[in-house]
Design a protein around this motif. Structure first.
Motif, PDB file in Angstrom:
ATOM      1  N   PHE A  16      -4.213  -3.118   8.776  1.00 52.46           N
ATOM      2  CA  PHE A  16      -3.772  -3.169   7.383  1.00 52.46           C
ATOM      3  C   PHE A  16      -4.293  -4.438   6.692  1.00 52.46           C
ATOM      4  N   PRO A  17      -5.607  -4.591   6.663  1.00 53.46           N
ATOM      5  CA  PRO A  17      -6.178  -5.848   6.148  1.00 53.46           C
ATOM      6  C   PRO A  17      -6.273  -5.892   4.631  1.00 53.46           C
ATOM      7  N   SER A  18      -6.367  -7.109   4.107  1.00 53.75           N
ATOM      8  CA  SER A  18      -6.900  -7.355   2.770  1.00 53.75           C
ATOM      9  C   SER A  18      -8.288  -7.924   3.016  1.00 53.75           C
ATOM     10  N   LYS A  19      -9.290  -7.401   2.321  1.00 55.40           N
ATOM     11  CA  LYS A  19     -10.660  -7.787   2.615  1.00 55.40           C
ATOM     12  C   LYS A  19     -11.543  -7.578   1.393  1.00 55.40           C
ATOM     13  N   ALA A  20     -12.748  -8.129   1.461  1.00 59.87           N
ATOM     14  CA  ALA A  20     -13.731  -7.947   0.393  1.00 59.87           C
ATOM     15  C   ALA A  20     -15.088  -7.693   1.018  1.00 59.87           C
ATOM     16  N   GLY A  21     -15.893  -6.841   0.372  1.00 63.03           N
ATOM     17  CA  GLY A  21     -17.230  -6.549   0.858  1.00 63.03           C
ATOM     18  C   GLY A  21     -17.243  -5.645   2.070  1.00 63.03           C
ATOM     19  N   GLY A  22     -18.464  -5.297   2.500  1.00 62.25           N
ATOM     20  CA  GLY A  22     -18.604  -4.385   3.628  1.00 62.25           C
ATOM     21  C   GLY A  22     -18.168  -2.991   3.236  1.00 62.25           C
ATOM     22  N   ILE A  23     -17.400  -2.335   4.094  1.00 58.09           N
ATOM     23  CA  ILE A  23     -16.904  -0.993   3.837  1.00 58.09           C
ATOM     24  C   ILE A  23     -15.384  -1.024   3.777  1.00 58.09           C
ATOM     25  N   PRO A  24     -14.766  -0.080   3.070  1.00 60.19           N
ATOM     26  CA  PRO A  24     -13.300  -0.085   2.971  1.00 60.19           C
ATOM     27  C   PRO A  24     -12.649   0.297   4.295  1.00 60.19           C
ATOM     28  N   ALA A  25     -11.464  -0.254   4.532  1.00 56.65           N
ATOM     29  CA  ALA A  25     -10.631   0.161   5.662  1.00 56.65           C
ATOM     30  C   ALA A  25      -9.589   1.104   5.074  1.00 56.65           C
ATOM     31  N   TRP A  26      -9.978   2.373   4.931  1.00 56.36           N
ATOM     32  CA  TRP A  26      -9.136   3.353   4.248  1.00 56.36           C
ATOM     33  C   TRP A  26      -7.749   3.432   4.891  1.00 56.36           C
ATOM     34  N   LEU A  27      -6.704   3.433   4.071  1.00 52.10           N
ATOM     35  CA  LEU A  27      -5.339   3.559   4.591  1.00 52.10           C
ATOM     36  C   LEU A  27      -5.086   4.987   5.056  1.00 52.10           C
ATOM     37  N   ASP A  28      -5.277   5.952   4.181  1.00 61.77           N
ATOM     38  CA  ASP A  28      -5.256   7.367   4.568  1.00 61.77           C
ATOM     39  C   ASP A  28      -6.703   7.727   4.902  1.00 61.77           C
ATOM     40  N   PRO A  29      -7.026   7.919   6.175  1.00 62.36           N
ATOM     41  CA  PRO A  29      -8.432   8.117   6.558  1.00 62.36           C
ATOM     42  C   PRO A  29      -8.942   9.538   6.351  1.00 62.36           C
ATOM     43  N   ASP A  30      -8.081  10.444   5.922  1.00 64.72           N
ATOM     44  CA  ASP A  30      -8.483  11.848   5.781  1.00 64.72           C
ATOM     45  C   ASP A  30      -8.673  12.272   4.327  1.00 64.72           C
ATOM     46  N   ASN A  31      -7.703  11.973   3.487  1.00 65.22           N
ATOM     47  CA  ASN A  31      -7.703  12.471   2.108  1.00 65.22           C
ATOM     48  C   ASN A  31      -8.333  11.450   1.165  1.00 65.22           C
TER      49      ASN A  31
END
Length: 421
Positions: free
Chosen positions: A68-83
């Motif tokens: 459950f990170p806060s981050k910038a750049g790269g690719i998103p760490a999607w919370l809901d990985p399906d929808n």
């Protein structure tokens, strides 16, 4: 601020985890303490600002979605990985290209069980031409259709959900999600891969544009090698080739560099600090360069006649010049505007397009972020004065991702000074 105090504050606010994953007993103790706070103190606490700072991650696993990170750049760490957001939602409304990930803020809310996990994602088109058009489009009022190049998505989950354990993450490489999630684009690693490579039938893409980019950058050769392996008598060779493609990292080299976002209360910077305290060992920007940048900004705005607005802005930002984000979600919170021009009126902020509730200010993104992303300082490069994000006041429920609203305030035509290299 001494290092121990700073460490305690960083740990408390890690990932903007406003609602920590604690045991129920701890929650009860916190509630008892809150009851003892008088109304005036509660009002001040509600308007407390949390600052976001970028650091290079020490471990790659710390930015995975199960943390459950806060981050910038790269690719998103999607919370809901399906929808995931799809179709037009994932594209710039102006030029039609897929949007690029900017940052995400993990900001759960205590008042609802459905917001136990809650993350806000910001995306934008990398074209300054589109961003300039976006600034004009945002002034359009309902029912006019706005064409935006900056988009914000909100996702929230209850503690019991199909994607993550209800227990707090251990904060190490052993944490695993419960589901693998939807396949992502092999080129950008951002959006859902709905289109297969016509040759290998393995790599998936979010768009025909990214499919063509991957092919021209070397994936076509991979397909040929996989085809040769499939025609050989050794089945292991074919399986090895498939696994190599599936495990390959994001192919695009145009994504912005990835950083972890650490957070501190702005009140920590209200006291005078020594030069040594201002520039800690893990600082990404030397203090002499920060000082030079702030002086450049002051001169820039004085020449532009924005003295009054910028005086307040400069006074606040100079306390912690490396901040890239300011977070404050309360009834009375407002953005810290660097200019008097280009501010929205109350009527310019639409209501939630899902439930009709008012939108409230939640955080703003500062142009210092462009320095960390290595964006060049020229007329055609991305540039803004600030980007203010407004979200549904009731944080309405729904499956997947709900689009929120971003207000872009651009700097005048003269380039906004960036931190010198």
């Amino acid at each position: 601020m001494d290092s121990d105090a700073k460490g305690d504050s960083m740990e408390e606010l890690k990932g903007l985890r406003i609602t920590p994953l604690d045991d129920d007993d701890d929650d009860g103790e916190e509630e008892e303490l809150e009851d003892e706070v008088d109304e005036d103190d509660e009002e001040e606490e509600d308007e407390a600002v949390i600052l976001g700072f970028l650091e290079k991650p020490e471990n790659s696993w710390s930015l995975l979605r199960q943390q459950f990170p806060s981050k910038a750049g790269g690719i998103p760490a999607w919370l809901d990985p399906d929808n995931l957001p799809s179709k037009k939602s994932s594209r710039c409304d102006i030029c039609g290209n897929p949007l690029q990930f900017v940052l995400q803020v993990y900001a759960p809310l205590v008042e609802k069980e459905t917001t136990f996990h809650r993350t806000l994602f910001v995306f934008m088109c990398i074209s300054m031409k589109c961003l300039s058009q976006d600034q004009h489009e945002q002034w359009k009022r309902h029912p006019e259709k706005q064409s935006r190049s900056v988009k914000v998505f909100r996702c929230q989950l209850p503690r019991a959900n199909p994607f993550y354990s209800s227990e707090a993450p251990k904060g190490n490489a052993t944490d695993k999600p419960l589901t693998p999630g939807a396949p992502l684009c092999a080129w950008c690693g951002t959006w859902k891969g709905n289109e297969f490579c016509t040759d290998c039938k393995i790599a998936q893409y979010c768009s025909s544009e990214h499919k063509a980019m991957h092919s021209s950058s070397g994936h076509k050769l991979e397909c040929q090698q996989l085809s040769l392996s499939s025609n050989s008598s050794d089945p292991n060779a074919c399986n090895s080739g498939i696994q190599q493609i599936r495990k390959r990292k994001v192919a695009s080299r145009s994504l912005w560099p990835e950083f972890e976002m650490k957070n501190e209360h702005e009140s920590e910077y209200d006291t005078d600090m020594s030069e040594d305290d201002r520039c800690t060992d893990n600082s990404l920007v030397p203090s002499n360069k920060i000082d030079y940048s702030m002086k450049s900004l002051e001169k820039y705005f004085e020449e532009d006649g924005e003295k009054n607005s910028n005086a307040v802005f400069q006074r606040q930002i100079s306390k912690a010049p490396e901040q890239v984000l300011r977070y404050c979600r309360s009834a009375n919170s407002k953005p810290l505007w660097p200019m008097s021009s280009g501010r929205p009126s109350k009527a310019d902020i639409p209501r939630c397009n899902h439930c009709g509730s008012p939108l409230c200010f939640e955080f703003q993104i500062l142009p210092q972020l462009l320095y960390f992303f290595g964006v060049k300082d020229d007329n055609e490069s991305l540039d803004w004065a600030t980007i203010a994000v407004y979200t549904c006041e009731s944080s309405c429920e729904g499956v997947g991702y709900r689009e929120e609203f971003a207000w872009v305030q651009l700097a005048p035509p003269t380039n906004f000074p960036s931190l010198p290299l």
